[in-house]
Design a protein around this motif. Structure first.
Motif, PDB file in Angstrom:
ATOM      1  N   ALA A  91      73.367  98.267 -11.158  1.00  0.00           N
ATOM      2  CA  ALA A  91      73.746  97.069 -11.917  1.00  0.00           C
ATOM      3  C   ALA A  91      73.889  95.796 -11.080  1.00  0.00           C
ATOM      4  N   VAL A  92      73.531  95.824  -9.797  1.00  0.00           N
ATOM      5  CA  VAL A  92      73.627  94.639  -8.941  1.00  0.00           C
ATOM      6  C   VAL A  92      72.290  93.891  -8.958  1.00  0.00           C
ATOM      7  N   GLU A  93      72.357  92.563  -9.156  1.00  0.00           N
ATOM      8  CA  GLU A  93      71.157  91.721  -9.106  1.00  0.00           C
ATOM      9  C   GLU A  93      70.522  91.829  -7.728  1.00  0.00           C
ATOM     10  N   HIS A  94      69.190  91.941  -7.698  1.00  0.00           N
ATOM     11  CA  HIS A  94      68.476  91.994  -6.426  1.00  0.00           C
ATOM     12  C   HIS A  94      67.002  91.707  -6.657  1.00  0.00           C
ATOM     13  N   ARG A  95      66.366  91.169  -5.617  1.00  0.00           N
ATOM     14  CA  ARG A  95      64.920  90.940  -5.667  1.00  0.00           C
ATOM     15  C   ARG A  95      64.417  90.555  -4.289  1.00  0.00           C
ATOM     16  N   PHE A  96      63.143  90.858  -4.066  1.00  0.00           N
ATOM     17  CA  PHE A  96      62.482  90.435  -2.838  1.00  0.00           C
ATOM     18  C   PHE A  96      61.947  89.027  -3.053  1.00  0.00           C
ATOM     19  N   HIS A  97      61.940  88.223  -2.005  1.00  0.00           N
ATOM     20  CA  HIS A  97      61.379  86.873  -2.083  1.00  0.00           C
ATOM     21  C   HIS A  97      60.855  86.481  -0.705  1.00  0.00           C
ATOM     22  N   ASP A  98      60.212  85.336  -0.648  1.00  0.00           N
ATOM     23  CA  ASP A  98      59.611  84.855   0.599  1.00  0.00           C
ATOM     24  C   ASP A  98      58.809  85.966   1.276  1.00  0.00           C
ATOM     25  N   ILE A  99      57.964  86.609   0.477  1.00  0.00           N
ATOM     26  CA  ILE A  99      57.162  87.723   0.978  1.00  0.00           C
ATOM     27  C   ILE A  99      55.997  87.141   1.771  1.00  0.00           C
ATOM     28  N   GLU A 100      56.088  87.286   3.094  1.00  0.00           N
ATOM     29  CA  GLU A 100      55.108  86.693   4.011  1.00  0.00           C
ATOM     30  C   GLU A 100      53.921  87.613   4.259  1.00  0.00           C
ATOM     31  N   ASP A 106      74.615  87.894  -3.796  1.00  0.00           N
ATOM     32  CA  ASP A 106      74.454  86.535  -3.258  1.00  0.00           C
ATOM     33  C   ASP A 106      74.143  86.540  -1.762  1.00  0.00           C
ATOM     34  N   GLU A 107      73.624  87.671  -1.261  1.00  0.00           N
ATOM     35  CA  GLU A 107      73.346  87.791   0.171  1.00  0.00           C
ATOM     36  C   GLU A 107      71.853  88.020   0.415  1.00  0.00           C
ATOM     37  N   ASP A 108      71.273  87.235   1.324  1.00  0.00           N
ATOM     38  CA  ASP A 108      69.870  87.386   1.727  1.00  0.00           C
ATOM     39  C   ASP A 108      69.802  88.133   3.048  1.00  0.00           C
ATOM     40  N   ARG A 109      68.740  88.953   3.174  1.00  0.00           N
ATOM     41  CA  ARG A 109      68.521  89.681   4.432  1.00  0.00           C
ATOM     42  C   ARG A 109      67.027  89.809   4.662  1.00  0.00           C
ATOM     43  N   PRO A 110      66.527  89.381   5.831  1.00  0.00           N
ATOM     44  CA  PRO A 110      65.112  89.601   6.142  1.00  0.00           C
ATOM     45  C   PRO A 110      64.828  91.101   6.210  1.00  0.00           C
ATOM     46  N   VAL A 111      63.629  91.493   5.774  1.00  0.00           N
ATOM     47  CA  VAL A 111      63.209  92.892   5.876  1.00  0.00           C
ATOM     48  C   VAL A 111      61.867  92.960   6.584  1.00  0.00           C
ATOM     49  N   LYS A 112      61.668  94.087   7.267  1.00  0.00           N
ATOM     50  CA  LYS A 112      60.448  94.343   8.030  1.00  0.00           C
ATOM     51  C   LYS A 112      60.285  95.856   8.092  1.00  0.00           C
ATOM     52  N   PRO A 113      59.201  96.353   8.665  1.00  0.00           N
ATOM     53  CA  PRO A 113      59.054  97.805   8.781  1.00  0.00           C
ATOM     54  C   PRO A 113      60.275  98.428   9.453  1.00  0.00           C
ATOM     55  N   GLY A 114      60.816  99.457   8.801  1.00  0.00           N
ATOM     56  CA  GLY A 114      61.999 100.127   9.308  1.00  0.00           C
ATOM     57  C   GLY A 114      63.296  99.668   8.672  1.00  0.00           C
ATOM     58  N   ILE A 133      58.190 100.204   4.578  1.00  0.00           N
ATOM     59  CA  ILE A 133      57.166 100.857   5.393  1.00  0.00           C
ATOM     60  C   ILE A 133      56.361  99.817   6.149  1.00  0.00           C
ATOM     61  N   SER A 134      55.977  98.750   5.426  1.00  0.00           N
ATOM     62  CA  SER A 134      55.185  97.693   6.062  1.00  0.00           C
ATOM     63  C   SER A 134      55.435  96.383   5.332  1.00  0.00           C
ATOM     64  N   GLY A 135      55.151  95.299   6.035  1.00  0.00           N
ATOM     65  CA  GLY A 135      55.294  93.966   5.461  1.00  0.00           C
ATOM     66  C   GLY A 135      56.559  93.266   5.925  1.00  0.00           C
ATOM     67  N   HIS A 136      56.646  91.996   5.512  1.00  0.00           N
ATOM     68  CA  HIS A 136      57.787  91.157   5.875  1.00  0.00           C
ATOM     69  C   HIS A 136      58.165  90.298   4.685  1.00  0.00           C
ATOM     70  N   GLY A 137      59.458  90.115   4.495  1.00  0.00           N
ATOM     71  CA  GLY A 137      59.967  89.258   3.433  1.00  0.00           C
ATOM     72  C   GLY A 137      61.477  89.189   3.544  1.00  0.00           C
ATOM     73  N   VAL A 138      62.089  88.827   2.433  1.00  0.00           N
ATOM     74  CA  VAL A 138      63.544  88.717   2.366  1.00  0.00           C
ATOM     75  C   VAL A 138      63.985  89.406   1.082  1.00  0.00           C
ATOM     76  N   ILE A 139      65.106  90.130   1.141  1.00  0.00           N
ATOM     77  CA  ILE A 139      65.695  90.689  -0.075  1.00  0.00           C
ATOM     78  C   ILE A 139      67.022  89.988  -0.320  1.00  0.00           C
ATOM     79  N   ARG A 140      67.247  89.652  -1.584  1.00  0.00           N
ATOM     80  CA  ARG A 140      68.535  89.101  -2.005  1.00  0.00           C
ATOM     81  C   ARG A 140      69.234  90.184  -2.809  1.00  0.00           C
TER      82      ARG A 140
END
Length: 108
Positions: free
Chosen positions: A83-92, A67-75, A57-64
């Motif tokens: 069962a797949v490993e995942h987490r948000f990181h580099d939350i700006e 083994d794949e990273d993808r920037p996320v933003k609103p939308g 909905i809002s904010g900026h960061g990266v989700i892993r």
């Protein structure tokens, strides 16, 4: 009908990093919640038994995811299989994220 005003949701309690989550809709086959991660926080989630769809909905960061990273933003919309490993990181910027679970999420 079940309806919710998403801007009015304030997930409580929050952990030491300020992360919060609240389920606000549940049926036999689906649940929906709102997650928040403050800028600079650490996402400590572990793989879940349910499939998930994240909608930012809002904010900026990266989700892993795996083994794949993808920037996320609103939308941004991201599917994570069960069962797949995942987490948000580099939350700006504070992230507010709708989380759709199928089957419904069971808090442990």
């Amino acid at each position: 009908m079940k309806a919710q005003e998403i801007p009015d949701l304030n997930p409580q309690p929050r952990d030491a990093d300020g992360h919060g989550y609240v389920d606000f809709l549940r049926s036999q086959k689906l649940s929906v919640g709102l997650a928040v991660w403050p800028a600079g926080s650490t996402d400590r989630q572990r793989p879940h038994k349910e499939d998930e769809v994240y909608y930012v909905i809002s904010g900026h960061g990266v989700i892993r995811v795996a083994d794949e990273d993808r920037p996320v933003k609103p939308g941004s919309l991201v599917f994570v299989a069960a069962a797949v490993e995942h987490r948000f990181h580099d939350i700006e910027e504070d992230l507010r994220v709708l989380v759709f679970w199928a089957p419904p999420h069971i808090r442990t």
